[in-house]
Design an enzyme around this catalytic site. Sequence first.
Site, PDB file in Angstrom:
ATOM      1  N   HIS A 139      40.372   3.416   7.343  1.00 43.03           N
ATOM      2  CA  HIS A 139      40.887   2.980   6.430  1.00 43.03           C
ATOM      3  C   HIS A 139      41.997   3.665   5.130  1.00 43.03           C
ATOM      4  O   HIS A 139      42.038   4.051   4.930  1.00 43.03           O
ATOM      5  CB  HIS A 139      40.899   1.472   6.450  1.00 43.03           C
ATOM      6  CG  HIS A 139      41.684   0.054   6.740  1.00 43.03           C
ATOM      7  ND1 HIS A 139      43.562   0.622   6.455  1.00 43.03           N
ATOM      8  CD2 HIS A 139      41.925  -1.443   6.199  1.00 43.03           C
ATOM      9  CE1 HIS A 139      43.828  -0.535   5.979  1.00 43.03           C
ATOM     10  NE2 HIS A 139      43.189  -1.382   5.887  1.00 43.03           N
ATOM     11  N   ILE A 179      39.624  14.296  10.984  1.00 39.35           N
ATOM     12  CA  ILE A 179      39.942  14.403   9.971  1.00 39.35           C
ATOM     13  C   ILE A 179      40.949  13.352   9.170  1.00 39.35           C
ATOM     14  O   ILE A 179      42.175  12.650   9.655  1.00 39.35           O
ATOM     15  CB  ILE A 179      41.024  15.531   9.763  1.00 39.35           C
ATOM     16  CG1 ILE A 179      40.165  16.839  11.253  1.00 39.35           C
ATOM     17  CG2 ILE A 179      41.322  16.439   8.665  1.00 39.35           C
ATOM     18  CD1 ILE A 179      39.288  17.685  10.549  1.00 39.35           C
ATOM     19  N   HIS A 194      46.701   6.956  13.481  1.00 39.20           N
ATOM     20  CA  HIS A 194      46.857   5.911  13.192  1.00 39.20           C
ATOM     21  C   HIS A 194      46.277   5.229  14.435  1.00 39.20           C
ATOM     22  O   HIS A 194      47.041   5.204  15.824  1.00 39.20           O
ATOM     23  CB  HIS A 194      48.229   5.867  12.511  1.00 39.20           C
ATOM     24  CG  HIS A 194      48.658   4.496  12.175  1.00 39.20           C
ATOM     25  ND1 HIS A 194      48.411   3.141  12.646  1.00 39.20           N
ATOM     26  CD2 HIS A 194      48.330   4.091  11.278  1.00 39.20           C
ATOM     27  CE1 HIS A 194      48.553   2.319  11.966  1.00 39.20           C
ATOM     28  NE2 HIS A 194      48.786   2.286  10.407  1.00 39.20           N
ATOM     29  N   ASP A 217      48.280   7.749   3.401  1.00 38.02           N
ATOM     30  CA  ASP A 217      47.499   8.306   3.268  1.00 38.02           C
ATOM     31  C   ASP A 217      46.827   9.687   2.640  1.00 38.02           C
ATOM     32  O   ASP A 217      46.941  10.511   1.880  1.00 38.02           O
ATOM     33  CB  ASP A 217      45.622   8.118   3.070  1.00 38.02           C
ATOM     34  CG  ASP A 217      45.153   6.913   3.731  1.00 38.02           C
ATOM     35  OD1 ASP A 217      45.977   6.110   2.675  1.00 38.02           O
ATOM     36  OD2 ASP A 217      44.713   6.091   4.077  1.00 38.02           O
TER      37      ASP A 217
HETATM   38  C1  LIG Z   1      47.040   3.609   5.643  1.00 35.83           C
HETATM   39  C2  LIG Z   1      45.912   3.843   6.347  1.00 35.83           C
HETATM   40  O1  LIG Z   1      44.641   2.837   6.749  1.00 35.83           O
HETATM   41  S1  LIG Z   1      45.974   4.382   8.130  1.00 35.83           S
HETATM   42  C3  LIG Z   1      44.544   5.309   8.559  1.00 35.83           C
HETATM   43  C4  LIG Z   1      43.416   6.011   7.713  1.00 35.83           C
HETATM   44  N1  LIG Z   1      42.508   6.755   8.404  1.00 35.83           N
HETATM   45  C5  LIG Z   1      42.246   8.174   7.968  1.00 35.83           C
HETATM   46  O2  LIG Z   1      43.283   8.892   8.212  1.00 35.83           O
HETATM   47  C6  LIG Z   1      40.892   8.391   9.083  1.00 35.83           C
HETATM   48  C7  LIG Z   1      41.665   9.478  10.236  1.00 35.83           C
HETATM   49  N2  LIG Z   1      41.344   9.118  11.360  1.00 35.83           N
HETATM   50  C8  LIG Z   1      41.472   8.012  11.904  1.00 35.83           C
HETATM   51  O3  LIG Z   1      39.830   8.646  12.071  1.00 35.83           O
HETATM   52  C9  LIG Z   1      41.923   7.167  13.305  1.00 35.83           C
HETATM   53  O4  LIG Z   1      42.837   8.124  13.497  1.00 35.83           O
HETATM   54  C10 LIG Z   1      42.449   5.860  13.115  1.00 35.83           C
HETATM   55  C11 LIG Z   1      40.555   5.316  12.433  1.00 35.83           C
HETATM   56  C12 LIG Z   1      43.014   5.675  12.600  1.00 35.83           C
HETATM   57  C13 LIG Z   1      42.305   5.263  14.280  1.00 35.83           C
HETATM   58  O5  LIG Z   1      41.936   5.575  15.217  1.00 35.83           O
HETATM   59  P1  LIG Z   1      41.332   5.293  16.944  1.00 35.83           P
HETATM   60  O6  LIG Z   1      42.836   4.269  16.899  1.00 35.83           O
HETATM   61  O7  LIG Z   1      40.331   3.719  17.389  1.00 35.83           O
HETATM   62  O8  LIG Z   1      41.566   6.079  17.730  1.00 35.83           O
HETATM   63  P2  LIG Z   1      40.255   6.985  18.018  1.00 35.83           P
HETATM   64  O9  LIG Z   1      38.957   6.773  16.967  1.00 35.83           O
HETATM   65  O10 LIG Z   1      39.781   6.237  18.990  1.00 35.83           O
HETATM   66  O11 LIG Z   1      40.691   8.159  18.127  1.00 35.83           O
HETATM   67  C14 LIG Z   1      41.188   8.895  19.861  1.00 35.83           C
HETATM   68  C15 LIG Z   1      40.788  10.214  19.935  1.00 35.83           C
HETATM   69  O12 LIG Z   1      42.188  10.665  18.834  1.00 35.83           O
HETATM   70  C16 LIG Z   1      40.248  11.450  17.717  1.00 35.83           C
HETATM   71  N3  LIG Z   1      40.832  11.258  16.348  1.00 35.83           N
HETATM   72  C17 LIG Z   1      41.869   9.986  16.397  1.00 35.83           C
HETATM   73  N4  LIG Z   1      41.851  10.111  14.806  1.00 35.83           N
HETATM   74  C18 LIG Z   1      41.345  11.806  14.844  1.00 35.83           C
HETATM   75  C19 LIG Z   1      41.357  12.688  13.201  1.00 35.83           C
HETATM   76  N5  LIG Z   1      41.449  12.135  12.327  1.00 35.83           N
HETATM   77  N6  LIG Z   1      40.885  13.376  13.588  1.00 35.83           N
HETATM   78  C20 LIG Z   1      39.813  13.913  14.285  1.00 35.83           C
HETATM   79  N7  LIG Z   1      40.329  13.541  15.830  1.00 35.83           N
HETATM   80  C21 LIG Z   1      40.830  11.730  15.988  1.00 35.83           C
HETATM   81  C22 LIG Z   1      39.355  10.613  18.034  1.00 35.83           C
HETATM   82  O13 LIG Z   1      38.438  12.042  18.205  1.00 35.83           O
HETATM   83  C23 LIG Z   1      39.545  10.566  20.024  1.00 35.83           C
HETATM   84  O14 LIG Z   1      38.979  11.293  20.871  1.00 35.83           O
HETATM   85  P3  LIG Z   1      38.514  11.054  21.889  1.00 35.83           P
HETATM   86  O15 LIG Z   1      39.641  10.132  22.790  1.00 35.83           O
HETATM   87  O16 LIG Z   1      38.242  12.624  22.495  1.00 35.83           O
HETATM   88  O17 LIG Z   1      37.406  10.775  21.358  1.00 35.83           O
HETATM   89  O1  LIG Z   2      47.454  -0.331  10.290  1.00 36.93           O
HETATM   90  C1  LIG Z   2      46.801   0.345   9.480  1.00 36.93           C
HETATM   91  O2  LIG Z   2      46.073   0.176  10.383  1.00 36.93           O
HETATM   92  C2  LIG Z   2      46.968   0.814   8.157  1.00 36.93           C
HETATM   93  C3  LIG Z   2      48.042   1.667   7.818  1.00 36.93           C
HETATM   94  O3  LIG Z   2      48.347   2.303   7.983  1.00 36.93           O
HETATM   95  C4  LIG Z   2      48.008   0.223   6.877  1.00 36.93           C
HETATM   96  O4  LIG Z   2      47.026  -0.412   6.476  1.00 36.93           O
HETATM   97  O5  LIG Z   2      48.267   1.012   5.150  1.00 36.93           O
END
Ligand SMILES: CC(=O)SCCNC(=O)CCNC(=O)[C@H](O)C(C)(C)COP(=O)(O)OP(=O)(O)OC[C@H]1O[C@@H](n2cnc3c(N)ncnc32)[C@H](O)[C@@H]1OP(=O)(O)O
Ligand SMILES: O=C([O-])CC(=O)C(=O)O
Length: 371
Positions: free
Chosen positions: A223, A257, A262, A314
């Site tokens: 997050h 990464i 998202h 982010d």
């Molecule tokens: C402002 C914010 O808070 S925005 C969010 C900030 N967080 C990040 O940048 C962390 C990196 N991103 C992630 O971990 C995810 O994209 C999340 C947590 C934001 C969303 O996760 P979910 O909706 O649960 O998707 P999930 O993690 O199940 O990913 C689905 C698929 O895409 C892949 N994937 C998703 N995000 C990424 C990533 N950043 N890097 C590599 N692979 C990824 C997963 O490995 C998965 O692959 P698979 O189906 O082959 O196993």
């Molecule tokens: O909506 C989300 O899951 C995370 C996000 O981008 C935020 O909180 O700004």
Amino acid sequence: MPAEPLFKPGLQDVVALETTISFLDTESERILIKGFDLIELSHEVGYVEMIHLLLNETLPDSTQTENVNQRLRDANGIPEEVWSILSLLPKATHPMDAQRTALSVLSGFDQDLNDRSVETNVHRAYQLLAQLPELTANSYHLLKGKQRIRSDKSLSYSANFLYLLTGKVPSKLEERIFDLSLLLYSEHELPNSTFAARVIASTLSDMYGALTGAVSSLKGQLHGGANEAVMNLLLEVGSPERFVELLREKLMNKEKIMGFGHRVYAKKMDPRALIMKRALMDLSEHQGDDRFLRMCEAGESFMEKEKGLYPNLDYYAAPVYYMLDIPIALYTPIFFCSRTAGLAAHVIEQHNHNRLFRPRVHYTGTPYSSI
Ligand SMILES: CC(=O)SCCNC(=O)CCNC(=O)[C@H](O)C(C)(C)COP(=O)(O)OP(=O)(O)OC[C@H]1O[C@@H](n2cnc3c(N)ncnc32)[C@H](O)[C@@H]1OP(=O)(O)O
Ligand SMILES: O=C([O-])CC(=O)C(=O)O
């Protein structure tokens, strides 16, 4: 047999509550906040107007904007006891944990703690929004063994916040870009942290409790913690080519990464990221240094080709904050400060239309056997 209850891991796409605050309308590609689109708002108004919109329902006129500014300037100072407690924290404490501690301590100074009326909660939200910049910046300075910086009330809310973080009065461009980042971070429907806050508020616990829960949620790398993680990744290497190599290696090792993907936007770019990317372009041009911009762009095209994944806010906020000279460990605490406007609106809404959250489970443990 009763129908199998619906189970969605991670509550993906589950509608958990009704709200009038915001909605990620993926069909029309709008981030609706009280009927306005966040991206359109970002071209027209600043963070202070956003606070008014979130806490008072309407966009303010110029007199109302000045009233908000006045309210933020005139709020109570931070009790000395809070600084004494913060100065006792171990030096290795993460600023998010210091922020959580500070918020928790503030509850003891709220003489109306058990009053959850809208009026008192709105007043409380303004107080916190006024106190959080000093609290966040100075808890970090104390951890670093430095002197506290006092607010400069002649500056705007965002310019003063940036001044508290860096110790330097920002230029107009820096002030505008920092303000824009606060606006973009201010509210985003029902992310994990907002859900956490609403779950806590639904027991009729107070705003401080709900917000401390939200800080803990936001700290995680999946997050809010991603902005800090992105910057550390960018700093591991010094060129676009090496950045792409680093990302390739991480993907090969099945690592995520940070800054990509998202839950709601999934296979599209977070619209807020594009606005931050433009801000990075402006800063890069102004500072005559496009190193991070080139690295980020290379990472963006690589991730699109390799994984069909796009940047979230982010990803571009991290290099912007770095170029504004903000210490990396403060990136997520800043996200929380900004999000306090949205979180407070959610806590108020929860208290005002409350039903306790208490879901059920799908039991996968050992079936019953007699002892
Ligand atoms: C402002 C914010 O808070 S925005 C969010 C900030 N967080 C990040 O940048 C962390 C990196 N991103 C992630 O971990 C995810 O994209 C999340 C947590 C934001 C969303 O996760 P979910 O909706 O649960 O998707 P999930 O993690 O199940 O990913 C689905 C698929 O895409 C892949 N994937 C998703 N995000 C990424 C990533 N950043 N890097 C590599 N692979 C990824 C997963 O490995 C998965 O692959 P698979 O189906 O082959 O196993
Ligand atoms: O909506 C989300 O899951 C995370 C996000 O981008 C935020 O909180 O700004």
